[in-house]
Design an enzyme around this catalytic site. Structure first.
Site, short mmCIF file in Angstrom:
data_model
loop_
_atom_site.label_atom_id
_atom_site.label_comp_id
_atom_site.label_asym_id
_atom_site.label_seq_id
_atom_site.Cartn_x
_atom_site.Cartn_y
_atom_site.Cartn_z
N GLY A 50 -8.25 45.93 9.90
CA GLY A 50 -7.30 45.90 11.00
C GLY A 50 -7.30 47.00 12.04
O GLY A 50 -7.97 46.91 13.06
N LYS A 75 0.03 53.51 4.55
CA LYS A 75 0.51 53.43 3.16
C LYS A 75 -0.56 53.63 2.10
O LYS A 75 -1.65 53.07 2.20
CB LYS A 75 1.12 52.05 2.95
CG LYS A 75 2.44 51.89 3.65
CD LYS A 75 3.04 50.57 3.28
CE LYS A 75 4.45 50.43 3.80
NZ LYS A 75 4.87 49.04 3.74
P1 AMP Z 1 -2.22 50.50 7.85
O1 AMP Z 1 -1.72 49.20 8.39
O2 AMP Z 1 -1.60 50.92 6.57
O3 AMP Z 1 -3.73 50.61 7.84
O4 AMP Z 1 -1.70 51.60 8.89
C1 AMP Z 1 -2.09 51.65 10.23
C2 AMP Z 1 -1.06 52.41 10.99
O5 AMP Z 1 -0.89 53.69 10.44
C3 AMP Z 1 -1.35 52.61 12.46
O6 AMP Z 1 -0.52 51.81 13.21
C4 AMP Z 1 -1.06 54.10 12.68
O7 AMP Z 1 -0.24 54.33 13.80
C5 AMP Z 1 -0.30 54.48 11.43
N1 AMP Z 1 -0.38 55.91 11.13
C6 AMP Z 1 -1.45 56.70 11.10
N2 AMP Z 1 -1.09 57.97 10.86
C7 AMP Z 1 0.23 58.01 10.75
C8 AMP Z 1 1.19 59.04 10.52
N3 AMP Z 1 0.82 60.30 10.35
N4 AMP Z 1 2.49 58.69 10.46
C9 AMP Z 1 2.87 57.41 10.63
N5 AMP Z 1 2.02 56.39 10.85
C10 AMP Z 1 0.72 56.69 10.91
#
Ligand code: AMP
Length: 396
Positions: A354, A198
């Site tokens: 994380g 996000k």
């Molecule tokens: P955050 O908690 O916002 O740092 O997001 C981490 C998560 O983002 C991880 O679990 C990844 O699997 C996910 N992520 C990374 N790239 C993508 C993508 N292209 N589409 C969906 N999720 C993603």
């Protein structure tokens, strides 16, 4: 920064707030002891000076209720193993037993107090509770970086009872220095790599780090909000539709501050959010309907590599693909390889927050980067430019 190296603990009792909030298996064994290992230097220094150590920490979220599940008794064998020393235990952090055991503690000895969060007073930042704890010792040491963003009794409030004998532990000092290197004193060019799902959770970080960095790689799920804002077709990829304008504003601000932003060029797409989905590699601005981008493409990986190899200070937060699924982990692995190579050639690299920390541990990059932060939320709040309550309490 006032650290334990500025004090001789001979014949002194040190009350050390650590973060032993460690992951445990179903039978309550410690499954990752990094947080215990991380504070060993602090404990060793105090003991080697001829002092004694009273350890206090929380574990899990018992919400003010005593429970076997969250008892620190369960993790004593692991603590003793890592420290290579016997650890005494007091089954209540407050009360007559704790008073007697701390009073009788001898130089060279370690005492662990039971879970602070068995009392609501801990999370409520209760001053009387903090004062009771403070009576046990001559000095207060905060080495709990993972909890430094909380204004709790043992992490912040208690410091007022040690006006001249409050110190950062060596782990806290290392964490703060690493962040400082990225935000203030790092060798240029400075690169930040932000990924994850996000944009909304990273906005404050981006705004705060722009003045300090030269390059910004945006990857992972959050990249599609930027790509769409720039007129791209993103199919079913992750997007925050209410953040399109903000994405353009961020790009504008970056330009004003001479920060070069690197968005993906190409992308591995899938026809469903599943490891076994059908995949293709396409231009990131031209993702067909019904398909979603789940990992960095070949050209993107090469671009990332070039930017990383030309940087001297690197901050990485957030995976650039869905690394949890093996078929979409290659982009993040390539990124890890590039950071490892740059680090070997002398760049400073900090991994924090994380999921990227989970990634470096799982894929064996822990020893190939300069520093892996032990604090998720605390790290992110520092990058947002906030002075953490646990840090402020020692500094002021
Ligand atoms: P955050 O908690 O916002 O740092 O997001 C981490 C998560 O983002 C991880 O679990 C990844 O699997 C996910 N992520 C990374 N790239 C993508 C993508 N292209 N589409 C969906 N999720 C993603």
């Amino acid at each position: 920064m006032k650290t334990i190296n500025d004090f001789n603990f001979k014949d002194k009792k040190a009350l050390v707030r650590v973060d032993f909030n460690v992951p445990q298996s179903a039978d309550l064994k410690v499954t990752d002891n990094s947080r215990i290992k991380a504070v060993k230097p602090t404990i060793d220094k105090i003991l080697n000076d001829g002092g004694s150590v009273i350890l206090m920490t929380h574990l899990g979220r018992p919400k003010g209720k005593v429970s076997e599940e969250f008892s620190l008794k369960n993790i004593i064998p692991e603590i003793e193993e890592v420290l290579g020393k016997k650890v005494q235990f007091c089954s209540d952090c407050i009360g007559v037993d704790a008073e007697n055991m701390t009073k009788n503690l001898k130089p060279g000895e370690i005492l662990l107090l039971e879970n602070l969060r068995f009392y609501n007073e801990e999370e409520n930042g209760d001053v009387q509770f903090a004062e009771k704890l403070s009576k046990y010792a001559d000095a207060y040491v905060n080495d709990a970086f993972g909890t430094a963003h909380r204004e709790h009794a043992s992490t912040a409030v208690i410091a007022q009872f040690f006006p001249s004998t409050k110190f950062f532990g060596l782990l806290m000092a290392k964490e703060l220095e690493a962040i400082d290197k990225v935000l203030k004193s790092g060798e240029k060019p400075v690169l930040a790599i932000l990924g994850g799902s996000k944009v909304s959770t990273k906005i404050t970080i981006i705004e705060n780090i722009l003045p300090a960095i030269d390059h910004l790689i945006i990857g992972g799920g959050m990249a599609f909000t930027f790509v769409k804002a720039l007129g791209g077709k993103i199919g079913n990829s992750l997007v925050e539709a209410d953040k399109l304008k903000l994405a353009l504003e961020i790009l504008e601000k970056a330009k004003e501050q001479n920060v070069k932003v690197h968005l993906p060029i190409d992308i591995i797409i899938a026809d469903e959010f599943n490891n076994d989905a059908e995949t293709k590699e396409v231009d990131v601005y031209d993702i067909p309907d019904g398909w979603m981008g789940l990992d960095a493409g070949t050209k993107t990986r090469l671009l990332n590599h070039d930017v990383i190899m030309n940087s001297r200070t690197i901050l990485w937060n957030g995976p650039i693909g869905v690394f949890e699924m093996p078929n979409f982990s290659a982009g993040t692995i390539a990124l890890g390889d590039s950071i490892a190579e740059a680090t070997e050639l002398g760049a400073f690299s900090l991994v924090g927050g994380g999921d990227s920390v989970a990634f470096v541990k799982q894929f064996g990059y822990e020893d190939k980067v300069s520093y892996v932060s032990t604090g998720g939320g605390a790290m992110l709040e520092s990058l947002e430019g906030k002075e953490l309550p646990g840090v402020k309490a020692i500094n002021h």
